[in-house]
Design a protein around this motif. Structure first.
Motif, PDB file in Angstrom:
ATOM      1  N   ARG A 189     -57.930   6.285 -15.982  1.00  0.00           N
ATOM      2  CA  ARG A 189     -57.975   6.954 -14.549  1.00  0.00           C
ATOM      3  C   ARG A 189     -56.956   7.131 -13.509  1.00  0.00           C
ATOM      4  N   ASN A 190     -56.138   5.782 -13.512  1.00  0.00           N
ATOM      5  CA  ASN A 190     -55.089   5.407 -12.637  1.00  0.00           C
ATOM      6  C   ASN A 190     -54.003   6.449 -12.925  1.00  0.00           C
ATOM      7  N   GLU A 236     -71.669  -5.729 -22.785  1.00  0.00           N
ATOM      8  CA  GLU A 236     -71.538  -6.902 -22.357  1.00  0.00           C
ATOM      9  C   GLU A 236     -73.088  -7.677 -22.204  1.00  0.00           C
ATOM     10  N   ARG A 237     -73.707  -7.008 -21.531  1.00  0.00           N
ATOM     11  CA  ARG A 237     -74.962  -7.544 -21.286  1.00  0.00           C
ATOM     12  C   ARG A 237     -75.849  -7.821 -22.620  1.00  0.00           C
ATOM     13  N   SER A 285     -63.655  -6.931 -21.652  1.00  0.00           N
ATOM     14  CA  SER A 285     -63.217  -6.833 -20.162  1.00  0.00           C
ATOM     15  C   SER A 285     -61.690  -6.180 -20.149  1.00  0.00           C
ATOM     16  N   ILE A 306     -66.888 -10.435 -25.537  1.00  0.00           N
ATOM     17  CA  ILE A 306     -66.887 -10.185 -23.884  1.00  0.00           C
ATOM     18  C   ILE A 306     -65.714 -10.155 -23.408  1.00  0.00           C
ATOM     19  N   LYS A 308     -65.382   6.506 -15.589  1.00  0.00           N
ATOM     20  CA  LYS A 308     -66.647   5.923 -14.846  1.00  0.00           C
ATOM     21  C   LYS A 308     -67.711   5.680 -15.764  1.00  0.00           C
ATOM     22  N   TYR A 319     -70.164  -2.504 -19.551  1.00  0.00           N
ATOM     23  CA  TYR A 319     -71.159  -3.496 -18.798  1.00  0.00           C
ATOM     24  C   TYR A 319     -72.446  -3.518 -19.733  1.00  0.00           C
ATOM     25  N   ASP A 379     -67.182   2.433 -17.755  1.00  0.00           N
ATOM     26  CA  ASP A 379     -67.245   1.168 -16.944  1.00  0.00           C
ATOM     27  C   ASP A 379     -68.773   0.934 -17.295  1.00  0.00           C
ATOM     28  N   ILE A 380     -69.514   1.780 -16.933  1.00  0.00           N
ATOM     29  CA  ILE A 380     -71.041   1.481 -17.165  1.00  0.00           C
ATOM     30  C   ILE A 380     -71.201   1.019 -18.633  1.00  0.00           C
ATOM     31  N   LYS A 438     -62.082  -2.420 -21.077  1.00  0.00           N
ATOM     32  CA  LYS A 438     -62.675  -1.592 -19.830  1.00  0.00           C
ATOM     33  C   LYS A 438     -61.679  -1.550 -18.752  1.00  0.00           C
ATOM     34  N   ARG A 439     -60.878  -2.421 -18.788  1.00  0.00           N
ATOM     35  CA  ARG A 439     -59.640  -2.401 -17.707  1.00  0.00           C
ATOM     36  C   ARG A 439     -58.763  -1.427 -17.985  1.00  0.00           C
TER      37      ARG A 439
END
Lengths: 229, 229
Positions: free
Chosen positions: A104-105, A66-67, A94, A90, A56, A63, A59-60, A97-98
């Motif tokens: 996690r999965n 990326e910003r 992604s 960028i 988690k 982001y 993921d943040i 991040k995936r």
């Protein structure tokens, strides 16, 4: 702005800092992967919870990187090759991040797998797939960090090996599904686990493709060939 | 360049043409999805082959749109909000490309599913999931094309419904796996099919997130909330 000397010192510092952020993100993802897959050999609820939490945060954090890349493009207006690098960063972000999300999965799937009884052959094939994907992961990340096209190009071939392992595991799992079993949910999750591993492999190939794309402005031929088959 | 009037006529034409390309790509993806999922109800090898072929073409076409976006940024140096739009279009393109690829996976899975015997309940749940994802797809694409934040925000809630359907289908499939069966590979592929549908749902949510991000420069709160649960 175009009258200023290009690239400025601030510019160079900023692009260096983006590169460092990405490198750090890659390293954290490898650590996360190692922790997640360790759960297949020996499940530990505390560790699994840590993977979920970390995923988690990643993921943040992703982001945010990326910003900061978008802000960089907007403020510095980098020229062609620098722009392409940041742009591609960028896109690569992604994918990474995936991958962090797939860790996690994996951790969640391992919770359902821990009690099933499977053959040594199947267990060893899954372990081999786990190890192989880890090698791809470090190779893919380092090819991106170092913009190493030749290593990047190897990834599509590595991925064929992962796909073969997946097919072999799928056949073994199909045999298990055909029989009556007390471990239905575990078997399904084992199937998902190997699918996640295969997905990580695909993502790494896409990172490699991106490295080739940045440096040649062409889609990698090997990918086109793979698709034609 | 900053002395020229911004945005120029050429600029406006170009951004319009990117928008049209994206809209066209979205429409083609919806058609591809419809064709792919029609195979669940009635399998047709010729149609399945067409889906696979089209999916390959879409991948290459997607790459081309992406490259023209990068060229646009490099040549036109759009200012903040236009840049963010083109930037986000590249990100959204990667989601749509992936959806087009998942349509291919769906077509391939349907080939293995076609002969299995499953309960009416399970069949109807899968069909419901198929329809629901289609609604999300058109909503997600139109929220992106029209930059409609309120529709974009609905997607995360829609996706909860898809996740619930997936969980219910997973329970039913687990029961099938527990029993001896002649349709092991078919059941596995049914599992994959529903997983692909769930993945398309996730992608659409990410497109919606992107629409929110473009227009507010903030990660959608709903996504953070979902992650915290």
């Amino acid at each position: 702005m175009p009258n200023k000397k290009y690239p400025s010192v601030v510019f160079k510092e900023r692009i260096k800092s983006i590169r460092l952020e990405l490198e750090n993100y890659c390293n954290e993802t490898v650590s996360l992967y190692k922790k997640a897959i360790s759960l297949f050999e020996k499940y530990d609820q505390k560790k699994a919870d840590e993977v979920v939490e970390k995923s988690k945060e990643m993921d943040i954090y992703g982001y945010e990187i990326e910003r900061s890349c978008i802000r960089f493009i907007a403020v510095e207006q980098p020229l062609a090759s620098d722009l392409l690098y940041v742009e591609s960063s960028i896109r690569v972000m992604s994918h990474i991040k995936r991958i962090a999300y797939l860790c996690r999965n994996i951790a969640e799937a391992c919770n359902e797998i821990k009690d099933i009884k499977i053959s040594e052959q199947l267990k060893s094939d899954v372990q081999f797939m786990i190890d192989y994907v880890q090698i791809m992961l470090t190779k893919g990340f380092s090819s991106f960090i170092n913009q190493d096209i030749s290593r990047a190009k190897e990834l599509a071939v590595d991925d064929d090996k992962v796909d073969d392992l997946f097919d072999s595991i799928l056949r073994q799992i199909t045999q298990l599904v055909a029989q009556k079993t007390d471990f239905a949910l575990g078997i399904i999750n084992l199937l998902f686990l190997t699918r996640y591993l295969e997905r990580i492999g695909d993502r790494v190939v896409q990172i490699g493709d991106r490295v080739v794309f940045i440096n040649t402005n062409r889609r990698p031929r090997i990918e086109q060939l793979k698709e034609e088959n």
